[in-house]
Write an enzyme that holds these catalytic residues in place. Sequence first.
Site, PDB file in Angstrom:
ATOM      1  N   GLU A   1       0.829  -1.203   0.000  1.00 32.23           N
ATOM      2  CA  GLU A   1       0.000   0.000   0.000  1.00 32.23           C
ATOM      3  C   GLU A   1       0.871   1.263   0.000  1.00 32.23           C
ATOM      4  O   GLU A   1       1.844   1.361   0.749  1.00 32.23           O
ATOM      5  CB  GLU A   1      -0.873  -0.044   1.258  1.00 32.23           C
ATOM      6  CG  GLU A   1      -1.813   1.104   1.466  1.00 32.23           C
ATOM      7  CD  GLU A   1      -2.615   0.959   2.755  1.00 32.23           C
ATOM      8  OE1 GLU A   1      -3.626   1.666   2.891  1.00 32.23           O
ATOM      9  OE2 GLU A   1      -2.221   0.136   3.617  1.00 32.23           O
TER      10      GLU A   1
ATOM     11  N   LYS B   1      -9.189   2.597  -2.190  1.00 34.66           N
ATOM     12  CA  LYS B   1      -9.444   1.903  -0.923  1.00 34.66           C
ATOM     13  C   LYS B   1     -10.814   2.309  -0.385  1.00 34.66           C
ATOM     14  O   LYS B   1     -11.171   3.493  -0.396  1.00 34.66           O
ATOM     15  CB  LYS B   1      -8.349   2.258   0.081  1.00 34.66           C
ATOM     16  CG  LYS B   1      -8.412   1.502   1.407  1.00 34.66           C
ATOM     17  CD  LYS B   1      -7.190   1.839   2.254  1.00 34.66           C
ATOM     18  CE  LYS B   1      -7.161   1.090   3.577  1.00 34.66           C
ATOM     19  NZ  LYS B   1      -5.933   1.383   4.343  1.00 34.66           N
TER      20      LYS B   1
ATOM     21  N   CYS C   1      -5.415  -3.251   2.321  1.00 38.10           N
ATOM     22  CA  CYS C   1      -5.189  -3.287   3.774  1.00 38.10           C
ATOM     23  C   CYS C   1      -6.468  -3.433   4.596  1.00 38.10           C
ATOM     24  O   CYS C   1      -6.999  -4.519   4.727  1.00 38.10           O
ATOM     25  CB  CYS C   1      -4.397  -2.047   4.201  1.00 38.10           C
ATOM     26  SG  CYS C   1      -3.584  -2.274   5.819  1.00 38.10           S
TER      27      CYS C   1
END
Length: 677
Positions: free
Chosen positions: A52, A121, A177
Amino acid sequence: MSFHSIYAHGFARVAACVTTSHVADPEANAKAIVTAAKACHAQSVAVAVFPELCLSGYAIEDLVKQDPLLDAVERGLATIVEASAALMPVLTVGAPLRFGARIYNCAVVIHRGGILGVVPKTYLPTYREFYEGRHFASGAGIVGEAIAIGQLRAPFGVDLLFAAEDVPGLSIGVEICEDMWIPVTPASELALAGASVLINLSGSPITIGRARSRALLCQSTSARCLAAYVYAAAGAGESTTDLAWDGQTSIYENGVLLAEGERFRQDGQITLADVDLDLLRQERALMGTFDDNRRQREGFFRKVGFALKPPAADIGFLRKVERFPFVPSDESLLEQDCYEAYNIQVAGLVQRMRATGTKRVVIGVSGGLDSTHALIVAAKAVDLLGLPRSNILAYTMPGFATGSESKTNALALMKALQASSQELDIRTTATQMLKDIGHPFGKGEAVYDITFENVQAGLRTDYLFRLANHNGGIVIGTGDLSELALGWCTYGVGDQMAHYNVNAGVPKTLIQHLIRWVIASKQFSDDVNKTLASILSAEISPELVPVKPGEKPQSTEASVGPYELQDFNLFYTLRFGMRPSKIAFLALHAWKDVAKGEWPPAFPSDRRRAYDLAEIRRWLEVFLRRFFAFSQFKRSAMPNGPKVSAGGSLSPRGDWRAPSDSSAAAWLEDLARNVPN
């Protein structure tokens, strides 16, 4: 495509990559990513995953809102895109990107000189040490959009899937994540939409215990989603102002760990594994509830296609293949498997005796592995029922070829277990039957054909059933899963039949380890264990055909093939429905070199063998003919017995239901067409 290429057999190579991070220096990070990407290309990787925000660094706080930094990120992406033109892998890198009025934490999917798509994300942690809500907007609800990155333009949104046009089953779904730490993850929706390889670009600073949590989440996601899961977390070089980083990398497939990297490395790393796309496809087809779930949660995803152009040549095989798929080489796993298998068998027999009110069991004991194991299962069962061991009516029934060693072992074991034991010599009765039916042996001729063998096997079973009638007991079957697969049992009035078969779900290659576990765990006394050890050392033989002095006894494996190969063939046929050519490919990598790979604990060194492709092909053909075209009628009428292995059972009431008059032609054609002689 070569038989030896992984891409010919439904595999794809994936990589979880960690580069040494340079805080707020996209140019340096881009160079490191390109270097790693070239290394992945040299290894013929299909999909390479980076952490990330790896282009900017994860822990740069408010610097991520500075235009110079964001401009540099775009230039860094352009560098990677340009370099990717000559590279095979699909590269997924993390970058902060501007879209509309906000900044997004993104995964950028790059391939062969272009950007396939950008996934923002969705779930932004803003608790404890995390403060992403201060810097980024959530990608939730963004679908059907496109993003401009410098001179480049690409699809943008959480509705993207990336599917290879020339590698069947390779479909990539992306999450970032925190997306995997929530109850209903993007990965679940992506898998239901068809993604077979789920990837997670992670920052994730390390604290005590967090690595275990990550591993648990990756493993469970891959298992629930019937997918591969590739995870890469930020490592060395990230800012340690308030946090630390371990660069954890791992690759899971359907709940199984394929590879993991070393944590806390200072120079980055690439963790590689070959994932089985066919296996995942077959699992999803087999597990109908997976598709039922999909139909209840229908979602629209844009599918972005790409041509991987994988190599046709042999690139090696980066995957552990157990020689004994029913027998793990890991000592702790094997111990757990043996504990469970033995107790499943015992519990099955205990319940059958309780349900029928039976107080006695009748069993034939030859001194071989199968009957030995069935006897010690019966002994534990009567113990649990509070019955005396004398309620085990055990018989050794020597025939024309019974060896002195096996007979001695059988008698010694029955005595040590305190079972009621008796010897019934069947030779006189067998000779009379052969004489009555006009067989040459009945006239004194040395003719040892299938009739000669089956008269002995049938008489033994006939005696056992009549003894059970006479004594109010049930006959315990001793034949194992491997024999049922190959049809190596006498049908009807023979060792195919019993009132209850405790071994029906246990493959031949596992039984020896079960007996070793019984010895090691001290289930019985020392004199029992001594006899069990002696039985373990004997060669597998049906002992039905007489041999002259100095000749080797009749060998089962000389007729039906090595059980270690046939159990390998059985596992991948029964559990996954694989093509024979793929099974041969896997067998070659498992068995071609004695010195490579792990062997099960305590496996005798003098019994360790290797097989070349010609031998593997030969015995696989025997397996296919016997399994598909010959032996199903025996399985269709098999007695009750518990399923033991996750590899499957052959009960017509359980895992395997097939016609008794089917052809093996389709399987034999695949073998002939796709496996070199």
